[in-house]
Write a protein that holds these residues in place. Structure first.
Motif, PDB file in Angstrom:
ATOM      1  N   THR A  66       0.159  -5.806   1.785  1.00 39.23           N
ATOM      2  CA  THR A  66       0.955  -5.319   2.911  1.00 39.23           C
ATOM      3  C   THR A  66       1.195  -3.877   3.016  1.00 39.23           C
ATOM      4  OG1 THR A  66       3.081  -5.621   3.738  1.00 39.23           O
ATOM      5  CG2 THR A  66       3.066  -5.771   1.367  1.00 39.23           C
ATOM      6  N   ASP A  67       1.661  -3.491   4.061  1.00 37.55           N
ATOM      7  CA  ASP A  67       1.786  -2.061   4.347  1.00 37.55           C
ATOM      8  C   ASP A  67       3.356  -1.831   4.805  1.00 37.55           C
ATOM      9  OD1 ASP A  67       1.451  -2.787   6.859  1.00 37.55           O
ATOM     10  OD2 ASP A  67       0.212  -1.287   7.483  1.00 37.55           O
ATOM     11  N   ASP A  68       4.237  -2.518   4.347  1.00 38.70           N
ATOM     12  CA  ASP A  68       5.624  -2.570   4.965  1.00 38.70           C
ATOM     13  C   ASP A  68       6.343  -1.567   4.169  1.00 38.70           C
ATOM     14  OD1 ASP A  68       8.032  -3.069   5.944  1.00 38.70           O
ATOM     15  OD2 ASP A  68       8.101  -5.230   5.370  1.00 38.70           O
ATOM     16  N   CYS A  69       6.157  -0.242   4.466  1.00 35.26           N
ATOM     17  CA  CYS A  69       6.779   0.792   3.493  1.00 35.26           C
ATOM     18  C   CYS A  69       8.473   0.498   3.564  1.00 35.26           C
ATOM     19  CB  CYS A  69       6.430   2.190   4.246  1.00 35.26           C
ATOM     20  SG  CYS A  69       5.142   2.486   4.020  1.00 35.26           S
ATOM     21  N   GLU A  70       9.063  -0.172   4.585  1.00 36.03           N
ATOM     22  CA  GLU A  70      10.402  -0.165   4.398  1.00 36.03           C
ATOM     23  C   GLU A  70      11.093  -1.176   3.424  1.00 36.03           C
ATOM     24  OE1 GLU A  70      13.679  -2.166   7.351  1.00 36.03           O
ATOM     25  OE2 GLU A  70      11.948  -0.646   8.297  1.00 36.03           O
ATOM     26  N   ALA A  71       9.876  -2.151   2.951  1.00 33.54           N
ATOM     27  CA  ALA A  71      10.310  -3.249   2.130  1.00 33.54           C
ATOM     28  C   ALA A  71      10.507  -2.656   0.587  1.00 33.54           C
ATOM     29  CB  ALA A  71       9.074  -4.273   1.919  1.00 33.54           C
ATOM     30  N   SER A 115       0.907  -1.248  -0.072  1.00 30.24           N
ATOM     31  CA  SER A 115      -0.075  -0.040   0.104  1.00 30.24           C
ATOM     32  C   SER A 115       0.876   1.255  -0.097  1.00 30.24           C
ATOM     33  CB  SER A 115      -0.862   0.034   1.385  1.00 30.24           C
ATOM     34  OG  SER A 115      -0.173  -0.080   2.556  1.00 30.24           O
ATOM     35  N   CYS A 116       2.244   1.109   0.448  1.00 24.93           N
ATOM     36  CA  CYS A 116       3.006   2.363   0.235  1.00 24.93           C
ATOM     37  C   CYS A 116       3.631   2.569  -0.922  1.00 24.93           C
ATOM     38  CB  CYS A 116       4.105   1.878   1.277  1.00 24.93           C
ATOM     39  SG  CYS A 116       3.672   1.859   2.981  1.00 24.93           S
ATOM     40  N   ILE A 117       3.249   1.987  -1.943  1.00 24.12           N
ATOM     41  CA  ILE A 117       3.885   2.417  -3.400  1.00 24.12           C
ATOM     42  C   ILE A 117       3.442   3.348  -4.169  1.00 24.12           C
ATOM     43  CG2 ILE A 117       1.815   1.134  -4.612  1.00 24.12           C
ATOM     44  CD1 ILE A 117       3.906   0.022  -6.618  1.00 24.12           C
ATOM     45  N   ILE A 118       2.226   3.938  -3.788  1.00 22.24           N
ATOM     46  CA  ILE A 118       1.833   5.283  -4.231  1.00 22.24           C
ATOM     47  C   ILE A 118       2.723   6.452  -3.528  1.00 22.24           C
ATOM     48  CG2 ILE A 118      -0.096   7.108  -4.336  1.00 22.24           C
ATOM     49  CD1 ILE A 118      -2.168   4.861  -4.619  1.00 22.24           C
ATOM     50  N   ALA A 119       2.851   6.541  -2.378  1.00 25.53           N
ATOM     51  CA  ALA A 119       4.023   7.529  -1.797  1.00 25.53           C
ATOM     52  C   ALA A 119       5.421   7.258  -2.117  1.00 25.53           C
ATOM     53  CB  ALA A 119       3.807   7.108  -0.220  1.00 25.53           C
TER      54      ALA A 119
END
Length: 150
Positions: free
Chosen positions: A123-128, A70-74
Motif C-alpha cells: 500500500t501507499d496509504d501515508c495517512e494510515a 511504502s510511506c514508512i521510510i518518509a
C-alpha cells in the motif's frame, strides 16, 4: 548401573540440544523489520503512558508502523527529525526517548540500506501511518470495472 544412567542422561541432553538448534535460524531482513517495528510501537506506547515521558510524547508525531506501506521510510525520517529536535532538553535526555530514537534509526537503516529491495510494499496509504486506519482505495482496474458496470 550408575554409568548407564549417566550415559542415558547425556544422550537425552544431546538429543534435546539438537532439537533446540534445529529451531534456531538467523533472522531474515523481513523478520528483523517486523520485530523491530513491533518493539518500536510497544516503546512508543510506553512513552505515551509513562508519567515520566508523557509530556515528551506531546512533541512526537503519532506513528503506526506498517512495514508493507511504502510511506514508512518518509515517516521514520520525519519521526527521527522530530525526536532529535524536541524543544525540551529534559525530553532529549530521557532514557526511554533515547532508546526509542535508536530503535527508529536502526529500523530506518535496515529498511533503507540493508533490506532495500527485499521488502514488498502493498500500500501507499501515508495517512494510515498517522491514524492507524488504512482506508481501502480503488485501483484503476477496479474503477474501470465500476464504470463499465454502471
Amino acid at each position: 548401573m550408575m554409568g548407564l544412567s549417566v550415559r542415558s542422561l547425556f544422550l537425552f541432553l544431546l538429543f534435546i540440544s539438537f532439537g533446540v538448534m534445529a529451531h534456531c535460524a538467523p533472522p531474515t531482513c523481513y523478520s528483523r523489520v517486523l520485530g523491530l517495528s513491533k518493539e518500536i510501537m510497544e516503546t512508543l506506547d510506553k512513552v505515551h503512558k509513562s508519567s515520566r515521558t508523557k509530556e515528551c510524547a506531546k512533541f512526537l508525531p503519532k506513528m503506526f508502523l506498517d512495514v508493507h506501506n511504502s510511506c514508512i521510510i518518509a515517516k521514520l525520517r520525519d519521526f527521527l527529525y522530530m525526536a532529535e529536535n524536541v524543544p525540551l532538553e529534559y525530553c532529549r535526555e530521557r532514557p526511554r526517548i533515547i532508546y526509542l530514537k535508536r530503535r527508529v534509526r536502526a529500523l530506518y537503516v535496515i529498511i533503507n540500506r540493508v533490506c532495500y529491495r527485499d521488502l514488498v510494499y502493498l500500500t501507499d496509504d501515508c495517512e494510515a501511518l498517522d491514524t492507524g486506519y488504512s482506508s481501502p482505495r480503488y485501483t484503476e482496474d477496479r474503477l474501470q470495472l465500476l464504470v463499465e458496470t454502471s
